[in-house]
Scaffold this motif. Structure first.
Motif, PDB file in Angstrom:
ATOM      1  N   PHE A  31       0.883  -1.212   0.111  1.00 42.42           N
ATOM      2  CA  PHE A  31       0.014   0.068   0.118  1.00 42.42           C
ATOM      3  C   PHE A  31       0.794   1.216  -0.010  1.00 42.42           C
ATOM      4  O   PHE A  31       0.282   2.239  -0.232  1.00 42.42           O
ATOM      5  CB  PHE A  31      -1.087  -0.043   1.357  1.00 42.42           C
ATOM      6  CG  PHE A  31      -0.242  -0.239   2.468  1.00 42.42           C
ATOM      7  CD1 PHE A  31       0.264   1.132   3.199  1.00 42.42           C
ATOM      8  CD2 PHE A  31       0.059  -1.377   3.088  1.00 42.42           C
ATOM      9  CE1 PHE A  31       1.162   1.093   4.447  1.00 42.42           C
ATOM     10  CE2 PHE A  31       0.626  -1.253   4.397  1.00 42.42           C
ATOM     11  CZ  PHE A  31       1.102  -0.283   4.913  1.00 42.42           C
ATOM     12  N   GLY A  32       2.133   1.004   0.080  1.00 40.07           N
ATOM     13  CA  GLY A  32       3.150   2.279   0.197  1.00 40.07           C
ATOM     14  C   GLY A  32       2.998   2.911  -1.165  1.00 40.07           C
ATOM     15  O   GLY A  32       3.294   4.541  -1.044  1.00 40.07           O
ATOM     16  N   GLY A  33       2.914   2.544  -2.259  1.00 39.48           N
ATOM     17  CA  GLY A  33       2.747   3.131  -3.504  1.00 39.48           C
ATOM     18  C   GLY A  33       1.747   4.077  -3.553  1.00 39.48           C
ATOM     19  O   GLY A  33       1.788   4.910  -4.389  1.00 39.48           O
ATOM     20  N   PHE A  34       0.687   4.162  -2.825  1.00 41.79           N
ATOM     21  CA  PHE A  34      -0.320   5.076  -2.738  1.00 41.79           C
ATOM     22  C   PHE A  34      -0.134   6.105  -1.856  1.00 41.79           C
ATOM     23  O   PHE A  34      -0.088   7.301  -1.753  1.00 41.79           O
ATOM     24  CB  PHE A  34      -1.647   4.258  -2.600  1.00 41.79           C
ATOM     25  CG  PHE A  34      -2.954   5.513  -2.803  1.00 41.79           C
ATOM     26  CD1 PHE A  34      -3.290   6.089  -4.041  1.00 41.79           C
ATOM     27  CD2 PHE A  34      -3.264   5.664  -1.663  1.00 41.79           C
ATOM     28  CE1 PHE A  34      -4.120   6.818  -3.925  1.00 41.79           C
ATOM     29  CE2 PHE A  34      -4.532   6.583  -1.579  1.00 41.79           C
ATOM     30  CZ  PHE A  34      -4.746   7.216  -2.694  1.00 41.79           C
ATOM     31  N   VAL A  35       0.624   5.697  -0.458  1.00 46.03           N
ATOM     32  CA  VAL A  35       0.189   6.419   0.602  1.00 46.03           C
ATOM     33  C   VAL A  35       1.249   7.241   0.781  1.00 46.03           C
ATOM     34  O   VAL A  35       1.396   8.617   0.886  1.00 46.03           O
ATOM     35  CB  VAL A  35       0.354   5.544   1.968  1.00 46.03           C
ATOM     36  CG1 VAL A  35       0.670   6.585   3.215  1.00 46.03           C
ATOM     37  CG2 VAL A  35      -0.809   4.811   2.166  1.00 46.03           C
ATOM     38  N   ILE A  36       2.511   6.784   0.279  1.00 49.45           N
ATOM     39  CA  ILE A  36       3.742   7.779   0.658  1.00 49.45           C
ATOM     40  C   ILE A  36       3.799   8.930  -0.454  1.00 49.45           C
ATOM     41  O   ILE A  36       4.131  10.136  -0.376  1.00 49.45           O
ATOM     42  CB  ILE A  36       5.177   7.067   0.233  1.00 49.45           C
ATOM     43  CG1 ILE A  36       5.356   6.054   1.394  1.00 49.45           C
ATOM     44  CG2 ILE A  36       6.264   7.753  -0.056  1.00 49.45           C
ATOM     45  CD1 ILE A  36       6.416   5.088   1.030  1.00 49.45           C
ATOM     46  N   PRO A  37       3.512   8.886  -1.979  1.00 52.46           N
ATOM     47  CA  PRO A  37       3.372   9.844  -2.852  1.00 52.46           C
ATOM     48  C   PRO A  37       2.274  10.764  -2.324  1.00 52.46           C
ATOM     49  O   PRO A  37       2.207  11.881  -2.506  1.00 52.46           O
ATOM     50  CB  PRO A  37       2.943   9.303  -4.329  1.00 52.46           C
ATOM     51  CG  PRO A  37       3.446   7.597  -4.038  1.00 52.46           C
ATOM     52  CD  PRO A  37       3.140   7.462  -2.543  1.00 52.46           C
ATOM     53  N   LEU A  38       1.033  10.440  -1.813  1.00 51.06           N
ATOM     54  CA  LEU A  38       0.119  11.054  -1.368  1.00 51.06           C
ATOM     55  C   LEU A  38       0.374  12.129  -0.340  1.00 51.06           C
ATOM     56  O   LEU A  38       0.194  13.002  -0.359  1.00 51.06           O
ATOM     57  CB  LEU A  38      -1.140  10.240  -0.983  1.00 51.06           C
ATOM     58  CG  LEU A  38      -2.343  11.049  -0.292  1.00 51.06           C
ATOM     59  CD1 LEU A  38      -3.085  11.719  -1.481  1.00 51.06           C
ATOM     60  CD2 LEU A  38      -3.289   9.914   0.270  1.00 51.06           C
ATOM     61  N   ILE A  39       1.331  11.399   0.733  1.00 51.45           N
ATOM     62  CA  ILE A  39       1.810  12.241   1.732  1.00 51.45           C
ATOM     63  C   ILE A  39       2.729  13.444   1.341  1.00 51.45           C
ATOM     64  O   ILE A  39       2.616  14.648   1.454  1.00 51.45           O
ATOM     65  CB  ILE A  39       2.607  11.642   2.880  1.00 51.45           C
ATOM     66  CG1 ILE A  39       1.416  10.537   3.463  1.00 51.45           C
ATOM     67  CG2 ILE A  39       3.280  12.343   3.993  1.00 51.45           C
ATOM     68  CD1 ILE A  39       1.955   9.423   4.530  1.00 51.45           C
ATOM     69  N   ILE A  40       3.869  12.890   0.231  1.00 47.85           N
ATOM     70  CA  ILE A  40       4.580  14.251  -0.290  1.00 47.85           C
ATOM     71  C   ILE A  40       4.072  15.088  -1.105  1.00 47.85           C
ATOM     72  O   ILE A  40       4.253  16.307  -0.899  1.00 47.85           O
ATOM     73  CB  ILE A  40       5.591  13.152  -1.170  1.00 47.85           C
ATOM     74  CG1 ILE A  40       6.538  12.240  -0.477  1.00 47.85           C
ATOM     75  CG2 ILE A  40       6.549  14.007  -1.786  1.00 47.85           C
ATOM     76  CD1 ILE A  40       7.443  11.321  -1.124  1.00 47.85           C
ATOM     77  N   TRP A  41       3.023  14.473  -1.823  1.00 39.94           N
ATOM     78  CA  TRP A  41       2.186  15.622  -2.567  1.00 39.94           C
ATOM     79  C   TRP A  41       1.392  16.614  -1.909  1.00 39.94           C
ATOM     80  O   TRP A  41       1.566  17.729  -2.028  1.00 39.94           O
ATOM     81  CB  TRP A  41       1.127  14.798  -3.707  1.00 39.94           C
ATOM     82  CG  TRP A  41       0.268  15.432  -4.386  1.00 39.94           C
ATOM     83  CD1 TRP A  41       0.757  16.852  -5.117  1.00 39.94           C
ATOM     84  CD2 TRP A  41      -1.192  15.365  -4.410  1.00 39.94           C
ATOM     85  NE1 TRP A  41      -0.514  17.357  -5.667  1.00 39.94           N
ATOM     86  CE2 TRP A  41      -1.742  16.668  -5.053  1.00 39.94           C
ATOM     87  CE3 TRP A  41      -2.004  14.789  -3.875  1.00 39.94           C
ATOM     88  CZ2 TRP A  41      -3.090  16.662  -5.398  1.00 39.94           C
ATOM     89  CZ3 TRP A  41      -3.488  14.967  -4.299  1.00 39.94           C
ATOM     90  CH2 TRP A  41      -3.928  15.753  -4.992  1.00 39.94           C
ATOM     91  N   LEU A  42       0.639  16.184  -0.885  1.00 40.52           N
ATOM     92  CA  LEU A  42      -0.045  17.075  -0.099  1.00 40.52           C
ATOM     93  C   LEU A  42       0.642  18.101   0.850  1.00 40.52           C
ATOM     94  O   LEU A  42       0.291  18.994   1.212  1.00 40.52           O
ATOM     95  CB  LEU A  42      -0.955  16.074   0.927  1.00 40.52           C
ATOM     96  CG  LEU A  42      -2.264  15.534   0.047  1.00 40.52           C
ATOM     97  CD1 LEU A  42      -2.959  14.628   1.328  1.00 40.52           C
ATOM     98  CD2 LEU A  42      -3.142  16.289  -0.784  1.00 40.52           C
ATOM     99  N   THR A  43       2.094  17.621   1.322  1.00 41.77           N
ATOM    100  CA  THR A  43       2.830  18.395   2.085  1.00 41.77           C
ATOM    101  C   THR A  43       3.680  19.314   1.375  1.00 41.77           C
ATOM    102  O   THR A  43       3.761  20.368   1.826  1.00 41.77           O
ATOM    103  CB  THR A  43       3.609  17.534   3.085  1.00 41.77           C
ATOM    104  OG1 THR A  43       4.538  16.788   2.299  1.00 41.77           O
ATOM    105  CG2 THR A  43       2.788  16.911   4.119  1.00 41.77           C
ATOM    106  N   LYS A  44       3.928  18.983   0.086  1.00 36.94           N
ATOM    107  CA  LYS A  44       4.677  19.749  -0.766  1.00 36.94           C
ATOM    108  C   LYS A  44       4.159  20.456  -1.800  1.00 36.94           C
ATOM    109  O   LYS A  44       4.985  21.106  -2.655  1.00 36.94           O
ATOM    110  CB  LYS A  44       5.859  18.900  -1.231  1.00 36.94           C
ATOM    111  CG  LYS A  44       6.739  18.536   0.081  1.00 36.94           C
ATOM    112  CD  LYS A  44       7.572  19.420   0.801  1.00 36.94           C
ATOM    113  CE  LYS A  44       8.392  18.946   1.749  1.00 36.94           C
ATOM    114  NZ  LYS A  44       9.251  19.792   2.518  1.00 36.94           N
TER     115      LYS A  44
END
Length: 120
Positions: A31-44
């Motif tokens: 599931f990390g392929g969805f969660v990690i980019p989502l967190i990076i995108w929302l914060t940056k």
């Protein structure tokens, strides 16, 4: 002398590249392929130039691949067509993040091949 305004965003192609490559963590965690980019995108997305465009394309791609995989499961019973579709999805989910990471490192827009645009 260069003057930066309040709306100026930092250009960080390495973070864009790493955001695309973080999709490959799906093969490790599931599931990390969805969660990690989502967190990076929302914060940056407000700090890094082009992060909003790349982040949206990553999330749209991940949702499209998930829905395609879910829809291909019943197709397994239809002459094994679902197995071929799952193999295609697996290859596409591995190759496109790498291709888009290279494009991001060059400052180009991401490729939207086989992606449904859920987030605009």
């Amino acid at each position: 002398m260069e003057v930066l305004t309040q709306n100026a965003k930092k250009v960080d192609t390495q973070l864009l590249m790493l955001t695309h490559l973080s999709q490959l963590t799906t093969y490790v965690t599931g599931f990390g392929g969805f969660v990690i980019p989502l967190i990076i995108w929302l914060t940056k997305k407000d700090e890094i130039a082009d992060m909003n465009e790349h982040g949206k394309s990553i999330i749209n791609f991940q949702i499209t691949m998930l829905l395609s995989a879910l829809l291909s499961i019943p197709l397994i019973f239809a002459f094994g067509l679902g197995i071929l579709t799952l193999i295609f999805i697996g290859v596409l989910s591995f190759v496109l993040p790498i291709v888009n990471a290279v494009r991001a490192s060059k400052g180009e827009s991401p490729s939207l091949f086989c992606t449904i645009e859920f987030i605009k």
